[in-house]
Write a protein that holds these residues in place. Structure first.
Motif, PDB file in Angstrom:
ATOM      1  N   LEU A  10      -9.523  -7.934  -3.262  1.00  0.00           N
ATOM      2  CA  LEU A  10     -10.761  -8.414  -2.658  1.00  0.00           C
ATOM      3  C   LEU A  10     -11.293  -9.599  -3.447  1.00  0.00           C
ATOM      4  N   PRO A  11     -11.881 -10.565  -2.755  1.00  0.00           N
ATOM      5  CA  PRO A  11     -12.540 -11.647  -3.497  1.00  0.00           C
ATOM      6  C   PRO A  11     -13.807 -11.116  -4.166  1.00  0.00           C
ATOM      7  N   GLU A  12     -14.265 -11.796  -5.197  1.00  0.00           N
ATOM      8  CA  GLU A  12     -15.460 -11.350  -5.910  1.00  0.00           C
ATOM      9  C   GLU A  12     -16.687 -11.308  -5.016  1.00  0.00           C
ATOM     10  N   ASP A  13     -16.750 -12.181  -4.007  1.00  0.00           N
ATOM     11  CA  ASP A  13     -17.922 -12.250  -3.136  1.00  0.00           C
ATOM     12  C   ASP A  13     -17.748 -11.434  -1.852  1.00  0.00           C
ATOM     13  N   GLN A  17     -19.008  -4.456   3.899  1.00  0.00           N
ATOM     14  CA  GLN A  17     -18.082  -4.064   4.966  1.00  0.00           C
ATOM     15  C   GLN A  17     -16.633  -4.343   4.546  1.00  0.00           C
ATOM     16  N   GLU A  18     -16.392  -5.478   3.915  1.00  0.00           N
ATOM     17  CA  GLU A  18     -15.040  -5.798   3.439  1.00  0.00           C
ATOM     18  C   GLU A  18     -14.600  -4.811   2.361  1.00  0.00           C
ATOM     19  N   ARG A  19     -15.510  -4.445   1.482  1.00  0.00           N
ATOM     20  CA  ARG A  19     -15.181  -3.472   0.434  1.00  0.00           C
ATOM     21  C   ARG A  19     -14.828  -2.104   1.027  1.00  0.00           C
ATOM     22  N   GLN A  20     -15.571  -1.708   2.059  1.00  0.00           N
ATOM     23  CA  GLN A  20     -15.303  -0.428   2.721  1.00  0.00           C
ATOM     24  C   GLN A  20     -13.935  -0.444   3.383  1.00  0.00           C
ATOM     25  N   ARG A  21     -13.630  -1.520   4.114  1.00  0.00           N
ATOM     26  CA  ARG A  21     -12.322  -1.631   4.780  1.00  0.00           C
ATOM     27  C   ARG A  21     -11.195  -1.621   3.746  1.00  0.00           C
ATOM     28  N   HIS A  22     -11.398  -2.318   2.631  1.00  0.00           N
ATOM     29  CA  HIS A  22     -10.376  -2.355   1.588  1.00  0.00           C
ATOM     30  C   HIS A  22     -10.164  -0.964   1.003  1.00  0.00           C
ATOM     31  N   ALA A  23     -11.246  -0.222   0.797  1.00  0.00           N
ATOM     32  CA  ALA A  23     -11.144   1.145   0.277  1.00  0.00           C
ATOM     33  C   ALA A  23     -10.359   2.041   1.232  1.00  0.00           C
ATOM     34  N   GLY A  28      -8.673  -6.878   2.984  1.00  0.00           N
ATOM     35  CA  GLY A  28      -8.429  -7.569   1.723  1.00  0.00           C
ATOM     36  C   GLY A  28      -7.510  -8.749   1.951  1.00  0.00           C
ATOM     37  N   SER A  29      -7.155  -9.396   0.888  1.00  0.00           N
ATOM     38  CA  SER A  29      -6.206 -10.509   0.969  1.00  0.00           C
ATOM     39  C   SER A  29      -4.974 -10.150   0.145  1.00  0.00           C
ATOM     40  N   LEU A  30      -3.895 -10.842   0.411  1.00  0.00           N
ATOM     41  CA  LEU A  30      -2.635 -10.553  -0.262  1.00  0.00           C
ATOM     42  C   LEU A  30      -2.366 -11.593  -1.344  1.00  0.00           C
ATOM     43  N   LYS A  31      -2.064 -11.121  -2.533  1.00  0.00           N
ATOM     44  CA  LYS A  31      -1.781 -11.989  -3.675  1.00  0.00           C
ATOM     45  C   LYS A  31      -0.340 -11.750  -4.121  1.00  0.00           C
ATOM     46  N   PRO A  32       0.492 -12.798  -4.135  1.00  0.00           N
ATOM     47  CA  PRO A  32       1.865 -12.628  -4.628  1.00  0.00           C
ATOM     48  C   PRO A  32       1.846 -12.227  -6.107  1.00  0.00           C
ATOM     49  N   VAL A  33       2.627 -11.216  -6.453  1.00  0.00           N
ATOM     50  CA  VAL A  33       2.672 -10.764  -7.845  1.00  0.00           C
ATOM     51  C   VAL A  33       4.084 -10.751  -8.426  1.00  0.00           C
ATOM     52  N   LEU A  34       5.101 -10.787  -7.563  1.00  0.00           N
ATOM     53  CA  LEU A  34       6.479 -10.716  -8.053  1.00  0.00           C
ATOM     54  C   LEU A  34       7.424 -11.213  -6.967  1.00  0.00           C
ATOM     55  N   CYS A  35       8.401 -11.989  -7.361  1.00  0.00           N
ATOM     56  CA  CYS A  35       9.401 -12.482  -6.415  1.00  0.00           C
ATOM     57  C   CYS A  35      10.780 -12.289  -7.044  1.00  0.00           C
ATOM     58  N   VAL A  36      11.733 -11.867  -6.223  1.00  0.00           N
ATOM     59  CA  VAL A  36      13.087 -11.647  -6.732  1.00  0.00           C
ATOM     60  C   VAL A  36      14.088 -11.945  -5.619  1.00  0.00           C
ATOM     61  N   ASP A  37      15.260 -12.415  -6.002  1.00  0.00           N
ATOM     62  CA  ASP A  37      16.334 -12.583  -5.024  1.00  0.00           C
ATOM     63  C   ASP A  37      17.468 -11.625  -5.381  1.00  0.00           C
ATOM     64  N   LYS A  38      18.064 -11.063  -4.354  1.00  0.00           N
ATOM     65  CA  LYS A  38      19.142 -10.094  -4.552  1.00  0.00           C
ATOM     66  C   LYS A  38      20.215 -10.307  -3.496  1.00  0.00           C
ATOM     67  N   LEU A  39      21.436 -10.101  -3.895  1.00  0.00           N
ATOM     68  CA  LEU A  39      22.523 -10.054  -2.929  1.00  0.00           C
ATOM     69  C   LEU A  39      22.450  -8.715  -2.197  1.00  0.00           C
ATOM     70  N   PRO A  40      22.877  -8.649  -0.954  1.00  0.00           N
ATOM     71  CA  PRO A  40      22.848  -7.374  -0.243  1.00  0.00           C
ATOM     72  C   PRO A  40      23.573  -6.256  -1.001  1.00  0.00           C
ATOM     73  N   SER A  41      24.618  -6.606  -1.715  1.00  0.00           N
ATOM     74  CA  SER A  41      25.358  -5.591  -2.476  1.00  0.00           C
ATOM     75  C   SER A  41      24.560  -5.044  -3.658  1.00  0.00           C
ATOM     76  N   GLU A  42      23.514  -5.770  -4.077  1.00  0.00           N
ATOM     77  CA  GLU A  42      22.677  -5.318  -5.192  1.00  0.00           C
ATOM     78  C   GLU A  42      21.526  -4.422  -4.727  1.00  0.00           C
ATOM     79  N   LEU A  43      21.362  -4.331  -3.428  1.00  0.00           N
ATOM     80  CA  LEU A  43      20.238  -3.573  -2.873  1.00  0.00           C
ATOM     81  C   LEU A  43      20.792  -2.435  -2.025  1.00  0.00           C
ATOM     82  N   VAL A  44      20.882  -1.256  -2.621  1.00  0.00           N
ATOM     83  CA  VAL A  44      21.479  -0.114  -1.934  1.00  0.00           C
ATOM     84  C   VAL A  44      20.510   0.482  -0.916  1.00  0.00           C
ATOM     85  N   ASP A  45      19.277   0.734  -1.352  1.00  0.00           N
ATOM     86  CA  ASP A  45      18.276   1.310  -0.454  1.00  0.00           C
ATOM     87  C   ASP A  45      16.877   1.032  -1.008  1.00  0.00           C
ATOM     88  N   PHE A  46      15.863   1.377  -0.221  1.00  0.00           N
ATOM     89  CA  PHE A  46      14.497   1.113  -0.642  1.00  0.00           C
ATOM     90  C   PHE A  46      14.110   1.945  -1.854  1.00  0.00           C
TER      91      PHE A  46
END
Length: 79
Positions: A10-13, A17-23, A28-46
């Motif tokens: 959530l933004p500071e301001d 109503q936005e706080r309730q919906r976020h709860a 809310g808004s989406l903030k990128p926190v991590l990015c990774v690249d993988k070959l399909p063979s490196e990703l067996v399942d979720f």
């Protein structure tokens, strides 16, 4: 595959109503926190991806995945 992990925040301001919906995990808004690249063979399942991501110590809420095609049966490279 390109995987972008994001955290809902959530933004500071944010209004009450936005706080309730976020709860309620409905806003809310989406903030990128991590990015990774993988070959399909490196990703067996979720479950494996989830276990691997827990070792980073970075909290995330959603993951976006995109595929990249190679050429002539060769996967894309960083060059």
């Amino acid at each position: 595959m390109l995987l972008m992990f994001v955290a809902a925040e959530l933004p500071e301001d944010a209004t009450d109503q936005e706080r309730q919906r976020h709860a309620e995990q409905q806003g809310g808004s989406l903030k990128p926190v991590l990015c990774v690249d993988k070959l399909p063979s490196e990703l067996v399942d979720f479950a494996g991806l989830l276990a691997e991501s827990s070792h980073t110590g970075i909290a995330w809420d959603l993951v976006f995945a995109a595929g990249m095609g190679g050429r002539a049966g060769i996967a894309p490279s960083s060059r």
